[in-house]
Write an enzyme that holds these catalytic residues in place. Structure first.
Site, PDB file in Angstrom:
ATOM      1  N   GLU A  73      -0.913  -9.373  -0.604  1.00 28.78           N
ATOM      2  CA  GLU A  73      -1.788  -9.747  -0.875  1.00 28.78           C
ATOM      3  C   GLU A  73      -2.988  -9.680  -1.943  1.00 28.78           C
ATOM      4  O   GLU A  73      -3.699 -11.060  -1.944  1.00 28.78           O
ATOM      5  CB  GLU A  73      -2.876  -8.469   0.270  1.00 28.78           C
ATOM      6  CG  GLU A  73      -1.972  -8.812   1.873  1.00 28.78           C
ATOM      7  CD  GLU A  73      -2.535  -7.726   2.876  1.00 28.78           C
ATOM      8  OE1 GLU A  73      -2.282  -6.145   2.507  1.00 28.78           O
ATOM      9  OE2 GLU A  73      -3.601  -7.969   3.592  1.00 28.78           O
ATOM     10  N   GLU A 132       4.282  -5.872   6.913  1.00 26.54           N
ATOM     11  CA  GLU A 132       3.614  -4.394   8.149  1.00 26.54           C
ATOM     12  C   GLU A 132       4.072  -4.407   9.485  1.00 26.54           C
ATOM     13  O   GLU A 132       4.315  -2.732   9.623  1.00 26.54           O
ATOM     14  CB  GLU A 132       2.270  -4.637   8.201  1.00 26.54           C
ATOM     15  CG  GLU A 132       1.412  -4.891   6.640  1.00 26.54           C
ATOM     16  CD  GLU A 132       1.671  -5.172   5.733  1.00 26.54           C
ATOM     17  OE1 GLU A 132       2.176  -6.699   5.856  1.00 26.54           O
ATOM     18  OE2 GLU A 132       1.175  -5.746   4.591  1.00 26.54           O
ATOM     19  N   GLY A 184       0.545  -5.084   0.941  1.00 25.65           N
ATOM     20  CA  GLY A 184      -0.411  -5.027   0.151  1.00 25.65           C
ATOM     21  C   GLY A 184      -0.630  -6.249  -1.340  1.00 25.65           C
ATOM     22  O   GLY A 184      -1.272  -5.973  -2.315  1.00 25.65           O
ATOM     23  N   ALA A 225       0.901  -0.616   0.259  1.00 26.87           N
ATOM     24  CA  ALA A 225       0.142  -0.002   0.363  1.00 26.87           C
ATOM     25  C   ALA A 225       1.138   1.351   0.067  1.00 26.87           C
ATOM     26  O   ALA A 225       2.312   1.144   0.910  1.00 26.87           O
ATOM     27  CB  ALA A 225      -0.914  -0.080   1.431  1.00 26.87           C
TER      28      ALA A 225
HETATM   29  N1  CO8 Z   1       4.444   3.338  -0.437  1.00 27.60           N
HETATM   30  C1  CO8 Z   1       4.827   3.705  -0.749  1.00 27.60           C
HETATM   31  N2  CO8 Z   1       6.512   4.355  -1.784  1.00 27.60           N
HETATM   32  C2  CO8 Z   1       7.426   3.552  -1.687  1.00 27.60           C
HETATM   33  C3  CO8 Z   1       6.669   2.018  -0.945  1.00 27.60           C
HETATM   34  C4  CO8 Z   1       4.960   2.069  -0.630  1.00 27.60           C
HETATM   35  N3  CO8 Z   1       4.832   0.915  -0.062  1.00 27.60           N
HETATM   36  N4  CO8 Z   1       7.095   1.427  -1.618  1.00 27.60           N
HETATM   37  C5  CO8 Z   1       8.579   1.648  -2.460  1.00 27.60           C
HETATM   38  N5  CO8 Z   1       7.883   2.921  -2.657  1.00 27.60           N
HETATM   39  C6  CO8 Z   1       8.881   4.198  -3.042  1.00 27.60           C
HETATM   40  C7  CO8 Z   1       9.940   4.921  -2.320  1.00 27.60           C
HETATM   41  O1  CO8 Z   1       9.853   5.600  -1.379  1.00 27.60           O
HETATM   42  C8  CO8 Z   1      10.915   5.848  -3.094  1.00 27.60           C
HETATM   43  O2  CO8 Z   1      10.278   6.711  -3.920  1.00 27.60           O
HETATM   44  P1  CO8 Z   1      11.434   7.674  -3.735  1.00 27.60           P
HETATM   45  O3  CO8 Z   1      12.475   7.780  -4.787  1.00 27.60           O
HETATM   46  O4  CO8 Z   1      11.176   9.039  -3.931  1.00 27.60           O
HETATM   47  O5  CO8 Z   1      11.985   8.243  -2.442  1.00 27.60           O
HETATM   48  C9  CO8 Z   1      10.686   4.708  -4.389  1.00 27.60           C
HETATM   49  O6  CO8 Z   1       9.673   3.780  -4.224  1.00 27.60           O
HETATM   50  C10 CO8 Z   1      11.927   3.565  -4.288  1.00 27.60           C
HETATM   51  O7  CO8 Z   1      11.715   2.714  -3.833  1.00 27.60           O
HETATM   52  P2  CO8 Z   1      13.291   2.352  -3.198  1.00 27.60           P
HETATM   53  O8  CO8 Z   1      14.755   3.303  -3.158  1.00 27.60           O
HETATM   54  O9  CO8 Z   1      13.108   1.892  -1.457  1.00 27.60           O
HETATM   55  O10 CO8 Z   1      13.950   1.092  -3.779  1.00 27.60           O
HETATM   56  P3  CO8 Z   1      14.842  -0.154  -2.984  1.00 27.60           P
HETATM   57  O11 CO8 Z   1      15.209  -0.788  -4.645  1.00 27.60           O
HETATM   58  O12 CO8 Z   1      15.743   0.140  -2.399  1.00 27.60           O
HETATM   59  O13 CO8 Z   1      13.863  -1.049  -2.256  1.00 27.60           O
HETATM   60  C11 CO8 Z   1      11.796  -1.876  -1.621  1.00 27.60           C
HETATM   61  C12 CO8 Z   1      12.692  -1.493  -3.089  1.00 27.60           C
HETATM   62  C13 CO8 Z   1      12.322  -2.979  -0.871  1.00 27.60           C
HETATM   63  C14 CO8 Z   1      10.117  -2.299  -2.411  1.00 27.60           C
HETATM   64  C15 CO8 Z   1      11.743  -0.650  -0.789  1.00 27.60           C
HETATM   65  O14 CO8 Z   1      10.795   0.436  -1.488  1.00 27.60           O
HETATM   66  C16 CO8 Z   1      10.271  -0.867   0.601  1.00 27.60           C
HETATM   67  O15 CO8 Z   1      10.834  -1.323   1.421  1.00 27.60           O
HETATM   68  N6  CO8 Z   1       9.552  -0.558   0.250  1.00 27.60           N
HETATM   69  C17 CO8 Z   1       7.912  -0.433   1.070  1.00 27.60           C
HETATM   70  C18 CO8 Z   1       7.939  -2.025   1.562  1.00 27.60           C
HETATM   71  C19 CO8 Z   1       6.229  -2.055   2.682  1.00 27.60           C
HETATM   72  O16 CO8 Z   1       6.452  -1.901   3.300  1.00 27.60           O
HETATM   73  N7  CO8 Z   1       5.018  -2.368   2.395  1.00 27.60           N
HETATM   74  C20 CO8 Z   1       3.887  -2.517   2.999  1.00 27.60           C
HETATM   75  C21 CO8 Z   1       3.918  -1.106   3.330  1.00 27.60           C
HETATM   76  S1  CO8 Z   1       2.164  -0.906   4.340  1.00 27.60           S
HETATM   77  C22 CO8 Z   1       0.853  -2.588   3.297  1.00 27.60           C
HETATM   78  O17 CO8 Z   1       0.766  -3.250   2.253  1.00 27.60           O
HETATM   79  C23 CO8 Z   1      -0.517  -2.903   4.369  1.00 27.60           C
HETATM   80  C24 CO8 Z   1      -1.209  -3.531   3.288  1.00 27.60           C
HETATM   81  C25 CO8 Z   1      -3.267  -2.505   4.144  1.00 27.60           C
HETATM   82  C26 CO8 Z   1      -3.094  -1.984   4.107  1.00 27.60           C
HETATM   83  C27 CO8 Z   1      -4.351  -1.504   5.111  1.00 27.60           C
HETATM   84  C28 CO8 Z   1      -4.495  -0.351   4.282  1.00 27.60           C
HETATM   85  C29 CO8 Z   1      -4.995   0.829   6.042  1.00 27.60           C
END
Ligand code: CO8
Length: 257
Positions: free
Chosen positions: A113, A133, A110, A65
Site C-alpha cells: 500500500e 491481509e 501495508g 503493518a
Molecule cells: N509485523 C510484525 N512483525 C513482522 C512482520 C509484520 N508484518 N513481518 C515480519 N515480521 C517479523 C517476524 O515476526 C520476525 O520476527 P522475529 O525474528 O522476532 O520472529 C521477523 O520479522 C523476520 O520475519 P520471518 O522470520 O517471518 O522472515 P521470513 O523471511 O521467514 O518471512 C515474510 C518473511 C514472508 C515477509 C514473513 O515475515 C511474513 O509473512 N510476514 C507477514 C506479512 C504480512 O502478513 N503482512 C501483512 C500485515 S497486515 C497489513 O499490512 C494490513 C495493513 C493495514 C492495516 C490497517 C490498520 C488497522
C-alpha cells in the site's frame, strides 16, 4: 524530532529515505507513522527537493503493518490506526515533488500500500508483492483496496486481494504494478539515475505534471483539461521556467532553471 526508523540523505535535490527496522522486516508501527509525518513536514516545505526516493533496509521494502502492535487493538483503535495510516499515505501521494518507490524486497500488506501511494515503482528482481491481509482475517487498511483497483484494474486487484497470492517482480511488471525491474545489485543505481534524470527537468513543470495529473483523476475530463490549460499558461509568464526552457532550446544551450 529524533528519527530512529527513517534514515534520510539529501543530495543534489534528491531525498533518499530508507525505512530501517530490518529485524521486523520494516513493519509499520505507530513510531514509523509519527516519524514519516514529521519527515514529510520537513521535506514538503523544502523547495530544494526535486525528487524523493523511498526504499527499505534489508530483505524487505516493508512486510506490512506491525502485526505485533496491531493484535492488541480494539475496534476503535483498529479504525484509528487505519485512518492514521491512510492519512499518512495520502500525504506521501500528495507531496509536491515526485516520490519513487525503490522496492528492494517484500512489499506486503501495508508495504504494498505504501509503494502504491508513490508516483511509480521500480523493483528489484527479488521483490515480492502481495496483500496477505485475508490470511490474517483482515482487509487492507491503508487504502490498498482503493489504490490497487485504480492502478491495475478491478479484476487483477480482486484476484490479488482475495487470494493473498505473493507475486514476483516480473508478474508485478506484467500487471503494471511496477514500471521497471532491475537486478538487486543495480536497483539503487538505476533508481538514482531515474531520479537524477527527473531532477534535471524543469522543476516547476515536474511539480505541475504531478499536481494536474492527480487532480484530474478526481475530476471530469473537461475539468482536468481546464486545469491543465491554466497551469500550462503559468509557465509562459515573463521570467518563467517555460520561457527559459524554450529559449534555451532555440539557443541550443542547457536551460538555466
Ligand atoms: N509485523 C510484525 N512483525 C513482522 C512482520 C509484520 N508484518 N513481518 C515480519 N515480521 C517479523 C517476524 O515476526 C520476525 O520476527 P522475529 O525474528 O522476532 O520472529 C521477523 O520479522 C523476520 O520475519 P520471518 O522470520 O517471518 O522472515 P521470513 O523471511 O521467514 O518471512 C515474510 C518473511 C514472508 C515477509 C514473513 O515475515 C511474513 O509473512 N510476514 C507477514 C506479512 C504480512 O502478513 N503482512 C501483512 C500485515 S497486515 C497489513 O499490512 C494490513 C495493513 C493495514 C492495516 C490497517 C490498520 C488497522
Amino acid at each position: 524530532m529524533e528519527y530512529n526508523i527513517l534514515k534520510t540523505e539529501i543530495n543534489e535535490g534528491i531525498a533518499l529515505v530508507t525505512i530501517s527496522r530490518p529485524k521486523a522486516m520494516n513493519a509499520l508501527n505507530t513510531a514509523f507513522f509519527d516519524e514519516m509525518n514529521s519527515l514529510l513536514n520537513e521535506l514538503q516545505s523544502n523547495q530544494e527537493i526535486k525528487v524523493m526516493v523511498l526504499t527499505g533496509d534489508g530483505k524487505a521494502f516493508v512486510a506490512g503493518a506491525d502485526i505485533a502492535e496491531m493484535v492488541g487493538k480494539n475496534q476503535a483503535e483498529g479504525e484509528a490506526f487505519s485512518k492514521y495510516g491512510q492519512k499518512t499515505f495520502d500525504r506521501v501521494e500528495a507531496m509536491p515533488f515526485p516520490v519513487i518507490a525503490a522496492v528492494n524486497g517484500f512489499a506486503l500488506g501495508g508495504g504494498c500500500e505504501l509503494a502504491m501511494s508513490c508516483d511509480f515503482r521500480i523493483a528489484s528482481s527479488k521483490a515480492k508483492f502481495g496483500q496477505p491481509e485475508v490470511n490474517l482475517g483482515l482487509i487492507p487498511g491503508y487504502a490498498g483496496t482503493q489504490r490497487m483497483a485504480r492502478l491495475i484494474g478491478k479484476a487483477d486487484a480482486m484476484y490479488l486481494l482475495m487470494t493473498a497470492d505473493m507475486i514476483g517482480a516480473e508478474d508485478a511488471l506484467r500487471l503494471k504494478l511496477v514500471q521497471k525491474v532491475f537486478e538487486p545489485e543495480m536497483l539503487m543505481e538505476e533508481v538514482m539515475k531515474i531520479a537524477r534524470n527527473i531532477a534535471f527537468k524543469g522543476p516547476q513543470a515536474v511539480r505541475k505534471v504531478k499536481e494536474v495529473t492527480r487532480m484530474g483523476l478526481n475530476a471530469s475530463f473537461a475539468e482536468g483539461a481546464d486545469m491543465e490549460a491554466k497551469h500550462f499558461g503559468t509557465l509562459f509568464g515573463d521570467g518563467s521556467e517555460g520561457k527559459e526552457g524554450m529559449t534555451a532550446f532555440l539557443e541550443k544551450r542547457k536551460p538555466n532553471w
